[in-house]
Design a protein around this motif. Structure first.
Motif, mmCIF file in Angstrom:
data_model
loop_
_atom_site.group_PDB
_atom_site.id
_atom_site.type_symbol
_atom_site.label_atom_id
_atom_site.label_comp_id
_atom_site.label_asym_id
_atom_site.label_seq_id
_atom_site.Cartn_x
_atom_site.Cartn_y
_atom_site.Cartn_z
ATOM 1 N N LYS A 2 5.836 30.433 37.995
ATOM 2 C CA LYS A 2 6.052 29.484 36.977
ATOM 3 C C LYS A 2 5.078 29.793 35.708
ATOM 4 O O LYS A 2 4.115 30.485 35.930
ATOM 5 N N THR A 4 2.620 28.063 32.795
ATOM 6 C CA THR A 4 1.908 26.814 32.238
ATOM 7 C C THR A 4 1.227 27.026 31.109
ATOM 8 O O THR A 4 0.658 28.077 30.858
ATOM 9 N N ALA A 28 6.991 25.350 32.929
ATOM 10 C CA ALA A 28 7.047 24.451 33.858
ATOM 11 C C ALA A 28 5.966 23.246 33.740
ATOM 12 O O ALA A 28 6.396 22.126 34.140
ATOM 13 N N SER A 29 4.959 23.598 33.387
ATOM 14 C CA SER A 29 3.856 22.570 32.994
ATOM 15 C C SER A 29 2.885 22.819 31.876
ATOM 16 O O SER A 29 3.015 23.746 31.357
ATOM 17 N N GLU A 230 0.027 26.237 46.206
ATOM 18 C CA GLU A 230 0.316 26.995 44.677
ATOM 19 C C GLU A 230 -1.079 27.545 44.213
ATOM 20 O O GLU A 230 -2.198 27.186 44.661
ATOM 21 N N GLN A 232 -2.602 28.904 41.026
ATOM 22 C CA GLN A 232 -2.514 28.757 39.520
ATOM 23 C C GLN A 232 -3.787 29.670 39.123
ATOM 24 O O GLN A 232 -4.853 29.463 39.397
ATOM 25 N N THR A 253 1.387 32.114 41.663
ATOM 26 C CA THR A 253 2.766 31.315 41.610
ATOM 27 C C THR A 253 2.829 30.460 40.459
ATOM 28 O O THR A 253 3.881 30.173 40.039
ATOM 29 N N ASP A 254 1.679 30.534 39.463
ATOM 30 C CA ASP A 254 1.794 29.769 38.248
ATOM 31 C C ASP A 254 0.649 30.393 37.443
ATOM 32 O O ASP A 254 -0.493 30.354 37.639
ATOM 33 N N ILE A 286 9.369 34.393 29.811
ATOM 34 C CA ILE A 286 10.128 33.483 30.682
ATOM 35 C C ILE A 286 11.533 33.923 31.083
ATOM 36 O O ILE A 286 11.704 33.856 32.375
ATOM 37 N N GLU A 290 12.820 35.448 34.739
ATOM 38 C CA GLU A 290 13.658 34.651 35.585
ATOM 39 C C GLU A 290 15.167 35.380 35.865
ATOM 40 O O GLU A 290 15.963 35.230 36.840
#
Length: 291
Positions: A2, A4, A28-29, A230, A232, A253-254, A286, A290
């Motif tokens: 993901k 952020t 995502a965040s 996670e 980050q 993962t982030d 992004i 994906e």
């Protein structure tokens, strides 16, 4: 993996627009930084720069991350928010539980709590909290937060915090994930023991790879090898589509990023170029990542 968006040190009147653009671009965040105040004189070096210097000034804008969550949550519908990271050592966990619960409820459960101990003795002293034994105090504060945020009537009787039965309503609609920040062995052990993930400050990919490997060892030691966890990361030497794929291969993962930095746009720049950079990142990174 993901992505952020970090909103650290940006003018506060831009946050709503940045949040909406990030949501539309597929982030995502949003990562929310924490700084209580700027102390003119400090007793220790900042731990995440080579020379120990702070890369912000007394005039750099900051906002309380829980207040920012409520403000940005009101103008978005999907994107999540998490603190990266909130300094728990100088805060009272009972009061903080009220704030965290409110942020989680007002965003419909779109909130995660990234936590660190805190590196500045003045933050502890000026908030009336001893700097000594801060790690043990934080461990107990995390227990308090988990207990209260779980909902219902609860009580706690520990070494640092003690209260009879209390209840905070409404409880968060979903469990608030906790992420632990810090690069020390103590911080990594805390993350493996009690957290849902780990959050880095600025690190190179080789450092991230080694740290993630160590965290996986520690998770296994605690019987958590198969648990969701996670990683980050603020990686400072691998960018672009290929660079982010390298981060994913290392276990990240982030990815926490500021897209406008790649275009040479400064923190204090108008919001327009930042919005364009966010949209460009969504389309060129992004969306393609994906595929």
């Amino acid at each position: 993996m993901k992505f952020t968006l970090s909103i650290a040190m940006n003018p506060l009147d831009q946050l709503g627009e940045l949040a909406r653009a990030a949501e539309e671009a597929g982030f995502a965040s949003i990562a929310l930084p924490d700084s209580l105040f700027y102390a003119e004189t400090v007793d220790t070096d900042y731990p995440y720069t080579p020379d120990g210097s702070r890369f912000w000034t007394a005039e750099t804008p900051w906002v309380d991350p829980l207040v920012a969550t409520a403000a940005m949550g009101a103008v978005t519908s999907r994107i999540r928010f998490y603190t990266s990271v909130l300094k728990l050592g100088s805060r009272n966990p009972v009061l903080l539980a009220r704030q965290v619960g409110s942020a989680a409820v007002l965003t419909g459960g779109r909130f995660g709590l990234g936590l660190g101990v805190g590196w500045l003795p003045q933050e502890f002293e000026y908030c009336g909290v001893p700097f000594e034994r801060r790690g043990k105090r934080v461990d107990e504060a995390i227990e308090v937060l988990r207990l209260i945020l779980g909902g219902g009537m609860v009580e706690f009787h520990g070494e640092f915090y003690d209260f009879d039965k209390i209840q905070m309503s409404p409880a968060p609609p979903t469990r608030v994930p906790f992420y632990i920040g810090g690069h020390t062995e103590v911080a990594l052990k805390r993350a493996a023991r009690v957290a849902d993930g780990w959050s880095s400050a600025m690190m190179k990919l080789d450092e991230l790879r080694d740290t993630i490997a160590r965290l996986k060892e520690l998770l296994a030691e605690h019987g958590r090898a198969g648990d969701p966890f996670e990683y980050q990361a603020v990686c400072i030497d691998k960018f672009g589509l290929d660079g982010y794929r390298e981060q994913a291969e290392a276990g990240v993962t982030d990815v926490i990023t500021m897209p406008w930095v790649f275009d040479g746009v400064g923190f204090d720049a108008p919001v327009g170029p930042k919005l364009e950079a966010i949209r460009k990142f969504g389309a060129e990174i992004i969306a393609k990542f994906e595929e």
